[in-house]
Design an enzyme around this catalytic site. Structure first.
Site, PDB file in Angstrom:
ATOM      1  N   ASP A  60     -17.228  26.050  -0.688  1.00  0.00           N
ATOM      2  CA  ASP A  60     -18.017  25.043  -1.387  1.00  0.00           C
ATOM      3  C   ASP A  60     -19.197  25.717  -2.074  1.00  0.00           C
ATOM      4  OD1 ASP A  60     -19.504  22.869  -2.219  1.00  0.00           O
ATOM      5  OD2 ASP A  60     -20.144  22.300  -0.205  1.00  0.00           O
ATOM      6  N   HIS A  63     -16.222  21.093   0.309  1.00  0.00           N
ATOM      7  CA  HIS A  63     -17.347  20.168   0.338  1.00  0.00           C
ATOM      8  C   HIS A  63     -17.126  19.033   1.338  1.00  0.00           C
ATOM      9  CE1 HIS A  63     -21.124  19.148  -1.460  1.00  0.00           C
ATOM     10  NE2 HIS A  63     -20.734  17.987  -1.936  1.00  0.00           N
ATOM     11  N   SER A  86     -23.278  15.994   1.478  1.00  0.00           N
ATOM     12  CA  SER A  86     -23.871  16.398   0.215  1.00  0.00           C
ATOM     13  C   SER A  86     -25.308  15.881   0.120  1.00  0.00           C
ATOM     14  CB  SER A  86     -23.004  15.909  -0.945  1.00  0.00           C
ATOM     15  OG  SER A  86     -23.306  16.618  -2.117  1.00  0.00           O
TER      16      SER A  86
END
Length: 477
Positions: free
Chosen positions: A413, A438, A161
């Site tokens: 995601d 994710h 991320s």
């Protein structure tokens, strides 16, 4: 309008609560406050925390590799405890593991470690930025290698991320420090002028619609029903009872936001095995939400259907008796992201077209700017990240000078819309999983992992091995 977090760390996996499992020990590094100026205050220092695991390391004398996690916007222990991939591959590579905490998060707080002081105003928060964090990481890694007499040990950085963005940018900015980067679910293109502001919610919409057309229609039609109910006499009591709210002071806006949060983060963490990441969730929680909505026992009671879906995210463990929609506590120390989302991390996600599962709306930069002016008395710099790190025409640019980056993205995601989805060169490789969520590749492996996920990890290991082999070849010659 409080901008969304790009990452989703909250609770460590339950297996890591075992007292028999000691994954790391905490150390501290005296870090400079400001790497880019020479004012007197720039030379102030703070204690930056990092976590280290030497169990598998082959040692400096063998130039064994060092795997470094570039910490996100929260306590580094949460990230370390949810990045099982690094622990699982460390024995194969005989790697030293290091997890670096991002400044202003966890216990890496400048200004004497006093968070109240550090977060007090824009003059102190001004030292919270991705560029400062990357310089922290470079400084710490170089010093650590020197102290270990491991100057010739190759470094590979990992991140998921926002941490994945930092990993990719670190490889580009500090190629003399890291030989390669695994950037998982890194939305480095999720900036205005590159990616559509409708992309994020369109992916969420598709996630739910692909499970059930009825599920999609029920959620899509629910927003007006909630609003209309609120406006009726006694309507709030209906909502309060339907959703088992704890307090009487909740508003229709907070109910809508509460439901939207559940859909967003369930889509992000639509993992193929049970998880305890954001909240305890079953495997494929989007499918389970839609099963609750499609359950014929709810009849035509839309609120009962929505409550059943929300329970998958908020109460899968069954321990909650009511829900406090006004709970604004920050037990995981993520509040600094609001500052970053008001300065350089302007990631447009709020656009909704007519087909969206959420009410139609347009992304409006001025809304973000108004929020930031109110919250911090600052004006965002929406184009700074792409000026500093690039992003426009990324394939044409990186194929000429970049190398040794893996970009993983799962197409379920919502952040994948801002990810690198096509390989740029032989050494800048995109790995895309149609059913991936994710940074699912960085999670601990599970006996029930599907074959496609096992294959993703095998590919990543093979590529990293190739980087390290090439490094050793160059070192010997």
């Amino acid at each position: 309008m409080n901008p969304r977090f790009p990452s989703s760390i909250v609770q460590p996996e339950s297996l890591l609560h075992s007292t028999k499992t000691k994954l790391y020990q905490a150390e501290y590094f005296t870090q400079i406050l400001d790497h880019f100026n020479y004012h007197p205050q720039s030379y102030q220092t703070f204690q930056q925390r990092y976590l280290i695991n030497t169990k598998y390391w082959g040692g400096a004398e063998k130039n064994a590799p060092i795997f470094v996690y570039t910490g996100n916007e929260g306590d580094i222990e949460w990230f370390a405890q949810n990045t099982g991939f690094m622990f699982e591959i460390a024995p194969h590579f005989k790697a030293l593991l290091v997890f670096l905490e991002h400044r202003f998060y966890g216990k890496s707080i400048p200004f004497g470690g006093d968070k109240e002081v550090a977060y007090s105003n824009s003059s102190t928060l001004g030292y919270l930025s991705s560029t400062q964090a990357l310089a922290d990481y470079a400084t710490l890694i170089i010093d650590l290698k020197k102290n270990l007499t491991a100057e010739d040990s190759p470094v590979v950085v990992f991140g998921g991320s926002y941490g994945g963005m930092l990993a990719a940018w670190f490889r580009l900015k500090y190629p003399h420090v890291a030989i390669g980067a695994l950037a998982s679910s890194a939305p480095i293109l999720h900036f205005e002028g590159i990616v559509s502001p409708y992309s994020f919610n369109n992916i969420i919409t598709q996630d739910f619609k692909s499970e059930s057309e009825n599920c999609y229609n029920v959620i899509k039609g629910s927003w007006k029903l909630i609003e209309d109910t609120e406006q009726q006499p006694g309507g709030f009591d209906v909502l309060k009872n339907s959703f088992k709210l704890c307090k009487n002071d909740s508003s229709v806006g907070s109910i809508a936001s509460w439901l939207e949060t559940a859909y967003v983060y369930t889509a992000m963490t639509d993992y193929p095995t049970p998880s305890n990441f954001l909240n305890p969730l079953p495997a494929y929680p989007v499918k389970q939400m839609c099963k609750a909505i499609d359950d014929p026992s709810a009849g035509k009671d839309t609120f009962a259907k929505l409550y059943g879906a929300a329970n998958i995210y908020y109460n899968y463990s069954g321990s909650a008796t009511c829900f406090d929609l006004n709970d604004d506590s920050d037990p995981h120390g993520l509040s600094g992201w609001s500052w970053q989302a008001c300065t350089e991390m302007i990631l447009p996600t709020e656009g909704n077209d007519e087909k969206s599962i959420f009410p139609p709306s347009q992304w409006n930069y001025s809304d973000r700017a108004t929020y930031c002016k109110s919250a911090f008395d600052i004006v965002p710099r929406p184009n700074w990240a792409t000026t500093e790190f690039g992003g426009q025409e990324i394939k044409r640019v990186l194929k000429r000078f970049g190398s040794n980056i893996i970009f993983f993205n799962g197409l379920r995601d919502p952040w994948s819309g801002g990810g690198v989805l096509k390989s740029i060169s032989k050494t800048i490789v995109a790995i895309v999983a149609k059913k991936g969520a994710h940074h699912v590749d960085l999670r601990f492996s599970d006996k029930d992992d599907p074959e496609w996920l096992r294959d993703v990890r095998r590919k990543e290991i093979k590529i990293i091995q190739k980087w390290i082999n090439q490094y050793y070849h160059d070192l010997s010659h």
